[in-house]
Design a protein around this motif. Structure first.
Motif, PDB file in Angstrom:
ATOM      1  N   ASP A  61       0.847  -1.189   0.000  1.00  0.00           N
ATOM      2  CA  ASP A  61       0.000   0.000   0.000  1.00  0.00           C
ATOM      3  C   ASP A  61       0.883   1.240   0.000  1.00  0.00           C
ATOM      4  OD1 ASP A  61       0.273   1.185   2.860  1.00  0.00           O
ATOM      5  OD2 ASP A  61      -0.233  -0.908   3.267  1.00  0.00           O
ATOM      6  N   ASN A  62       0.353   2.313  -0.564  1.00  0.00           N
ATOM      7  CA  ASN A  62       0.996   3.626  -0.575  1.00  0.00           C
ATOM      8  C   ASN A  62       2.471   3.565  -0.978  1.00  0.00           C
ATOM      9  OD1 ASN A  62      -1.209   5.383   0.142  1.00  0.00           O
ATOM     10  ND2 ASN A  62      -1.193   4.373   2.133  1.00  0.00           N
ATOM     11  N   THR A  98      -4.375   2.540  -1.929  1.00  0.00           N
ATOM     12  CA  THR A  98      -5.130   2.065  -0.764  1.00  0.00           C
ATOM     13  C   THR A  98      -4.854   0.610  -0.435  1.00  0.00           C
ATOM     14  OG1 THR A  98      -7.000   1.614  -2.232  1.00  0.00           O
ATOM     15  CG2 THR A  98      -7.009   3.717  -1.070  1.00  0.00           C
ATOM     16  N   ARG A 125      -1.261   9.941  -0.982  1.00  0.00           N
ATOM     17  CA  ARG A 125      -1.564   8.694  -0.292  1.00  0.00           C
ATOM     18  C   ARG A 125      -2.987   8.241  -0.592  1.00  0.00           C
ATOM     19  NH1 ARG A 125       1.627   6.778   3.581  1.00  0.00           N
ATOM     20  NH2 ARG A 125      -0.162   5.903   4.707  1.00  0.00           N
ATOM     21  N   ASN A 126      -3.190   6.939  -0.472  1.00  0.00           N
ATOM     22  CA  ASN A 126      -4.512   6.332  -0.559  1.00  0.00           C
ATOM     23  C   ASN A 126      -5.216   6.591  -1.890  1.00  0.00           C
ATOM     24  OD1 ASN A 126      -4.282   5.248   2.083  1.00  0.00           O
ATOM     25  ND2 ASN A 126      -4.874   7.229   2.930  1.00  0.00           N
TER      26      ASN A 126
END
Length: 237
Positions: A61-62, A98, A125-126
């Motif tokens: 993630d990220n 995400t 981010r995300n």
């Protein structure tokens, strides 16, 4: 101008039999507090995977993850339903955002695959996870910098969520060129795939890496036939 040399022999190394991996920066069992990242460039792994073997499904993630095959064929599958086969000349990018799970394996049952795995911290981010790959012509990097990655979907190459530009170059012996930094304040990590060169006046050889920053540009001179990967990235996390 500031420079930082990482020789090939100074990299971390792990040989698991099916995987032979060299780590420019701290990774897995190789932890060096002086070698954690270069700006937002977090991972530069030089991997060889034996025939029929690979990395099982695992999450990210990220992180912006880029794979560049050097020889052989790599197979990618992920939880978003993407399935790709990438070869030398291709560049693959995955924005984990995400969260996404993927596997990477050698597409050949018998021949090894050699590839670079690169992680870059994102500037957003995300984000929604995404996957892309493109093929690049070898003749377009002969004695010139061939852009393979940028922050702009409308520019040449794949793109990522970061103010980063990657270039490949195949220089004949004696050829030289000036690399101009795309964004003020960025640094460039130059990784030598093959050959010998002077980068910002510093001699470098196969699998050496040289970080260059606090400059608007620098000269690259091939002292032998040389293939280079240039990773321009922001220096601030």
């Amino acid at each position: 101008m500031q420079t930082l040399l990482h020789t090939a022999a100074s990299r971390g190394h792990a040989n698991h039999g099916w995987l032979n991996s060299y780590h420019t920066f701290s990774f897995a069992g190789y932890q060096n507090p002086e070698r954690v990242h270069f700006g937002v460039l977090r991972v530069l792994n030089d991997d060889t995977v034996a025939g029929g073997m690979g990395f099982g499904t695992h999450p990210h993630d990220n992180m912006e993850i880029i794979s560049i095959p050097l020889s052989g064929t790599l197979e990618h599958k992920d939880s978003a339903g993407n399935h790709g086969i990438i070869r030398s000349g291709d560049v693959q990018v995955m924005s984990a955002g995400t969260g996404i799970a993927h596997s990477e394996k050698n597409h050949s049952a018998t021949e090894p695959v050699k590839f670079l795995q690169i992680w870059v911290f994102p500037n957003k981010r995300n984000v929604t996870p995404r996957y892309d790959q493109q093929t690049f012509r070898a003749e377009d990097r002969h004695n010139q910098f061939q852009q393979i990655l940028s922050p702009n979907p409308d520019d040449a190459g794949v793109w990522i969520h970061q103010d980063a530009w990657f270039h490949l170059a195949d220089f004949d012996a004696g050829f030289s060129a000036e690399y101009q930094v795309k964004k003020p304040g960025n640094g460039v990590y130059v990784f030598v795939l093959d050959g010998q060169a002077l980068v910002a006046g510093q001699p470098v050889g196969p699998r050496d890496g040289l970080g260059v920053w606090d400059t608007a540009g620098f000269r690259v001179e091939a002292t032998a036939a040389t293939r280079l990967l240039l990773l321009e990235v922001p220096m601030s996390l």
